[in-house]
Design a protein around this motif. Structure first.
Motif, PDB file in Angstrom:
ATOM      1  N   LEU A 151      39.449  40.717  38.777  1.00 15.99           N
ATOM      2  CA  LEU A 151      40.229  41.586  39.646  1.00 15.99           C
ATOM      3  C   LEU A 151      39.448  42.034  40.870  1.00 15.99           C
ATOM      4  CD1 LEU A 151      42.088  43.748  36.969  1.00 15.99           C
ATOM      5  CD2 LEU A 151      43.000  41.829  38.289  1.00 15.99           C
ATOM      6  N   SER A 174      39.054  38.893  43.857  1.00 11.95           N
ATOM      7  CA  SER A 174      39.732  39.349  45.069  1.00 11.95           C
ATOM      8  C   SER A 174      38.760  39.424  46.247  1.00 11.95           C
ATOM      9  CB  SER A 174      40.355  40.734  44.839  1.00 11.95           C
ATOM     10  OG  SER A 174      41.319  40.695  43.811  1.00 11.95           O
ATOM     11  N   GLN A 221      46.110  39.652  42.036  1.00 12.50           N
ATOM     12  CA  GLN A 221      45.788  40.487  40.882  1.00 12.50           C
ATOM     13  C   GLN A 221      46.957  40.601  39.907  1.00 12.50           C
ATOM     14  OE1 GLN A 221      44.487  44.189  42.623  1.00 12.50           O
ATOM     15  NE2 GLN A 221      42.400  43.465  42.947  1.00 12.50           N
ATOM     16  N   ASP A 222      48.156  40.867  40.434  1.00  7.15           N
ATOM     17  CA  ASP A 222      49.303  41.166  39.568  1.00  7.15           C
ATOM     18  C   ASP A 222      49.938  39.918  38.962  1.00  7.15           C
ATOM     19  OD1 ASP A 222      48.951  43.827  40.201  1.00  7.15           O
ATOM     20  OD2 ASP A 222      50.513  43.857  41.740  1.00  7.15           O
ATOM     21  N   MET A 266      45.914  37.065  37.950  1.00  3.23           N
ATOM     22  CA  MET A 266      44.715  37.462  37.211  1.00  3.23           C
ATOM     23  C   MET A 266      45.012  38.318  35.976  1.00  3.23           C
ATOM     24  SD  MET A 266      42.114  36.032  38.604  1.00  3.23           S
ATOM     25  CE  MET A 266      41.250  35.518  40.101  1.00  3.23           C
ATOM     26  N   THR A 267      45.924  39.254  36.087  1.00  7.39           N
ATOM     27  CA  THR A 267      46.122  40.217  34.989  1.00  7.39           C
ATOM     28  C   THR A 267      46.487  39.520  33.686  1.00  7.39           C
ATOM     29  OG1 THR A 267      46.762  41.943  36.548  1.00  7.39           O
ATOM     30  CG2 THR A 267      47.415  42.258  34.265  1.00  7.39           C
ATOM     31  N   LYS A 286      43.798  48.612  39.060  1.00  5.77           N
ATOM     32  CA  LYS A 286      44.031  47.749  40.217  1.00  5.77           C
ATOM     33  C   LYS A 286      44.306  48.571  41.472  1.00  5.77           C
ATOM     34  CE  LYS A 286      47.125  45.309  37.947  1.00  5.77           C
ATOM     35  NZ  LYS A 286      48.136  44.280  37.615  1.00  5.77           N
TER      36      LYS A 286
END
Length: 490
Positions: free
Chosen positions: A294, A298, A331-332, A335-336, A351
């Motif tokens: 995250l 990023s 991220q959403d 990755m999550t 996040k």
């Protein structure tokens, strides 16, 4: 006037000073790689321990390459300023935990003697990914690395991290001294186990009996560290000097946030880290994956694409709405789902806090700085989650764009035909591959995907990965980073 033990009493009242006499602190840790991050992170925790009366845990810091940190801090009695930067202003603190500074190339035997000292119970490290002389794709020691070959030839005067660790442990064993704990604080996957593997690999090449001793007696706990600490500029030095009323040759800058998670497994005891905010856990992996994917994933994506788009800092890139939207989507949406979130963690809040930290306008974290050593960073930051996504049958569009951004960056020429100062152990090889392939994504993408140390054997053969990487690289080459990011963020 310069910062030193003799001038501490002359500092302004709003500058925090050590809550103890640094001269009374005794060295219990040796740290390899005494750069800005260490001085903004682990040394601050040690400073807090010393202030709480745990005076056996001061640090001997060692530089494995350059002497600049030692030369800057020796005249200051190891003292330096930590400047925490946020929108509401700077907070200054003088840290006193570094009681001795060594430069390994000047005197490797002095560093070995410090590591062999029975009072030293922890040897910690922040030497970056490239400092471990390993293959990032496999985690194995590279026996052909120039430093490894040199250390096998002259083990008493090592140059590499594995060389110093193994020779110091040999010296302790020969003297009947308990082994120290090896505490890695670098962004490596399963960093404790990775460093154990590299150390065991080198020891086995030197002495199989010593390798068995290390495997059975030496603890290599894994850790997760988190604090953004950009490089110090001359403007930073000037602003700190004005606040101090005296010169500090090398202050460090950092955001207010700091986190350290440590696996509670030590060879010869440890300080009460939990008293100063360190999270002692049985399994670091969930925290590590959260941070690597995250935050670091990023960061790398922003660094390559942001640099190409002309954004000097991460905050500049985050102020550009499509880049902020890309981070949120990365991220959403991607990755999550690859994370095993630690119990009690509010992942949405985590996040949101990361994105707020990225936007910190006072923290001038340069995209060029984060872009360094990408060949060492990509495997854990972007490629490991890509493999997890592919195994689940899920798309990797945002991850692939980050990888394509790295490919475009390592060509060494920006969108205005100006040279890019690519700092990477494989920079020359990557540039040769890029020059031979030209600016054709159909040629450039497979050429760079062939670098096995980065991509392994699986990803270059998987069209679900290579397809989007090639597509995004083509758009970056034809349309530029800003237009490409706007396309995926739309």
């Amino acid at each position: 006037m310069r910062l030193s033990a003799a001038t501490l009493s002359r500092l302004p009242r709003d500058v925090r000073t050590p809550g103890y006499d640094p001269a009374d602190a005794r060295i219990g840790m040796v740290h390899l790689g005494v750069g800005a991050f260490h001085r903004a992170h682990q040394a601050v925790y040690a400073d807090d321990l010393l202030a709480r009366g745990h005076r056996d845990w001061a640090i001997c810091g060692a530089s494995l390459r350059a002497a600049d940190t030692s030369d800057a801090l020796e005249p200051q009695d190891g003292l330096y300023t930590l400047c925490e930067r946020a929108g509401e202003g700077d907070r200054l603190r003088v840290v006193g935990a570094l009681r001795r500074l060594l430069v390994a190339p000047r005197d490797p035997t002095a560093l070995l003697a410090a590591m062999a000292d029975p009072a030293v119970r922890i040897v910690s490290l922040t030497v970056t990914e490239k400092g471990y002389c390993h293959d990032p794709a496999s985690g194995e020691l590279d026996p052909d690395h120039a430093d490894i070959r040199a250390d096998l030839a002259t083990p008493g005067r090592p140059r590499s991290v594995p060389g110093f660790l193994v020779e110091a442990l040999r010296l302790r064993r020969a003297a009947g001294t308990a082994p120290f704990t090896v505490l890695c604080c670098d962004n490596l996957p399963s960093n404790g186990r990775t460093v154990a593997k590299v150390t065991h690999g080198f020891a086995a090449l030197r002495d199989p009996d010593l390798a068995r001793f290390i495997a059975g007696e030496v603890a290599f706990p894994s850790t997760m560290v988190d604090r953004i600490a950009p490089s110090t500029t001359e403007a930073d030095r000037t602003s700190v000097a004005i606040r101090l009323g005296m010169r500090d040759a090398w202050p460090v800058m950092a955001e207010p946030f700091s986190q350290w998670v440590v696996e509670d497994r030590f060879s010869a005891g440890r300080p009460p880290f939990e008293e100063v905010g360190v999270e002692m856990v049985t399994d670091v992996a969930p925290f590590e994956h959260m941070k690597l994917r995250l935050l670091n994933g990023s960061h790398s994506t922003l660094a390559y694409l942001g640099y190409l788009a002309g954004h000097e800092t991460i905050a500049d890139a985050m102020a550009d709405a499509p880049f902020a939207q890309l981070v949120a989507r990365l991220q959403d949406a991607e990755m999550t789902a690859t994370l095993d979130v630690p119990p009690g963690t509010d992942i949405a809040a985590y996040k949101a806090a990361l994105r707020a930290r990225f936007r910190n306008p006072a923290l001038q974290h340069r995209t060029w700085q984060i872009a360094m050593d990408g060949s060492q960073k990509l495997p854990q930051r972007l490629l490991a989650p890509a493999r997890d996504r592919l195994a689940a049958g899920a798309p990797v569009d945002c991850i692939a764009l980050g990888v394509a951004g790295w490919m475009r960056y390592v060509t060494g020429v920006d969108e205005k035909a100006a040279p890019i100062d690519v700092r990477d152990p494989l920079a020359a090889r990557l540039r040769d591959l890029a020059d031979a392939a030209g600016r054709d994504a159909d040629q450039l993408a497979p050429a760079l995907l062939s670098v096995r140390e980065v991509f392994g054997d699986d990803l270059p053969r998987d069209p679900r990965f290579t397809g989007p990487v090639r597509t995004w690289l083509d758009r970056l080459l034809r349309e530029g980073a800003a237009a490409t990011v706007a396309r995926i963020a739309a």
